[in-house]
Scaffold this motif. Structure first.
Motif, mmCIF file in Angstrom:
data_model
loop_
_atom_site.group_PDB
_atom_site.id
_atom_site.type_symbol
_atom_site.label_atom_id
_atom_site.label_comp_id
_atom_site.label_asym_id
_atom_site.label_seq_id
_atom_site.Cartn_x
_atom_site.Cartn_y
_atom_site.Cartn_z
ATOM 1 N N LYS A 1 37.985 46.642 49.888
ATOM 2 C CA LYS A 1 38.131 47.577 48.733
ATOM 3 C C LYS A 1 39.534 47.102 48.050
ATOM 4 C CE LYS A 1 38.325 51.313 50.998
ATOM 5 N NZ LYS A 1 38.405 52.718 51.610
ATOM 6 N N GLN A 2 39.499 47.780 46.913
ATOM 7 C CA GLN A 2 40.895 47.558 46.052
ATOM 8 C C GLN A 2 42.097 48.281 47.070
ATOM 9 O OE1 GLN A 2 40.918 48.299 42.023
ATOM 10 N NE2 GLN A 2 42.813 47.713 41.805
ATOM 11 N N SER B 1 45.953 49.637 47.515
ATOM 12 C CA SER B 1 46.899 50.452 46.870
ATOM 13 C C SER B 1 47.813 49.409 46.020
ATOM 14 C CB SER B 1 47.689 51.232 47.711
ATOM 15 O OG SER B 1 48.696 50.615 48.338
ATOM 16 N N ASP B 2 48.589 50.079 45.168
ATOM 17 C CA ASP B 2 49.514 49.270 44.368
ATOM 18 C C ASP B 2 50.628 48.695 45.415
ATOM 19 O OD1 ASP B 2 48.149 49.745 42.057
ATOM 20 O OD2 ASP B 2 49.579 51.325 41.339
ATOM 21 N N SER C 1 49.241 45.869 47.436
ATOM 22 C CA SER C 1 48.976 44.708 46.560
ATOM 23 C C SER C 1 50.016 43.987 46.086
ATOM 24 C CB SER C 1 48.253 45.122 45.246
ATOM 25 O OG SER C 1 47.773 44.309 44.389
ATOM 26 N N TYR D 1 47.672 39.246 39.222
ATOM 27 C CA TYR D 1 47.353 39.200 40.559
ATOM 28 C C TYR D 1 47.323 37.721 40.951
ATOM 29 C CZ TYR D 1 42.536 37.352 39.286
ATOM 30 O OH TYR D 1 41.560 36.611 38.863
ATOM 31 N N LYS E 1 45.713 34.592 43.747
ATOM 32 C CA LYS E 1 44.718 34.385 44.660
ATOM 33 C C LYS E 1 44.920 33.026 45.190
ATOM 34 C CE LYS E 1 41.249 32.469 41.618
ATOM 35 N NZ LYS E 1 39.862 32.239 41.171
ATOM 36 N N SER F 1 42.047 37.367 46.927
ATOM 37 C CA SER F 1 43.097 38.054 45.890
ATOM 38 C C SER F 1 44.058 39.067 46.483
ATOM 39 C CB SER F 1 41.993 38.565 44.744
ATOM 40 O OG SER F 1 42.919 39.513 43.989
ATOM 41 N N THR G 1 44.635 41.673 44.992
ATOM 42 C CA THR G 1 44.237 42.942 44.656
ATOM 43 C C THR G 1 43.398 43.613 45.677
ATOM 44 O OG1 THR G 1 44.620 42.286 42.508
ATOM 45 C CG2 THR G 1 43.174 44.246 42.816
ATOM 46 N N TYR G 2 42.696 42.756 46.499
ATOM 47 C CA TYR G 2 41.676 43.258 47.348
ATOM 48 C C TYR G 2 42.076 42.733 48.802
ATOM 49 C CZ TYR G 2 38.989 44.539 43.497
ATOM 50 O OH TYR G 2 38.640 44.951 42.143
#
Length: 105
Positions: free
Chosen positions: A3-4, A6-7, A10, A56, A58, A80, A82-83
């Motif tokens: 899942k994505q 949190s800021d 991330s 982002y 990766k 990534s 982000t995830y």
């Protein structure tokens, strides 16, 4: 894929990948160890590329270098900021994804 994040999470992952990228620029062969359910399912030297994609970062892992069916083992070709929770300590990049730990040494 996970899942994505949190800021805040991330941003921590982005920083970890950036630190790794600075220490390991370009396409570099690295030892990659994958532990799934407490068992090592992969341990080989393959190409790893960490990149900056503006919003982002990766990490591309070229599993094909080892002729390894990564998809069958629940892995992806890239991870990534982000995830995925990513840490970088003492020269080791760890990527956490769906109960799997990928260590790039």
């Amino acid at each position: 894929m996970s899942k994505q994040l949190s800021d805040e999470e991330s941003l921590k992952s982005l920083r970890a990948i950036n630190e790794y990228r600075i220490d390991n620029p370009g396409n570099i062969k690295k030892r990659v160890v994958v532990v799934k359910n407490g068992k090592t399912i992969f341990n080989d030297v393959i190409s790893v590329i960490a990149g900056d994609y503006n919003i982002y970062f990766k990490v591309d892992i070229i599993w094909e270098d080892a002729d390894f069916d990564y998809r069958e083992n629940g892995l992806y070709g890239y991870y990534s900021s982000t995830y995925n929770v990513v840490t970088y300590e003492k020269g080791v990049l760890n990527i956490y994804s769906d109960g799997i730990v990928i260590s790039i040494i």
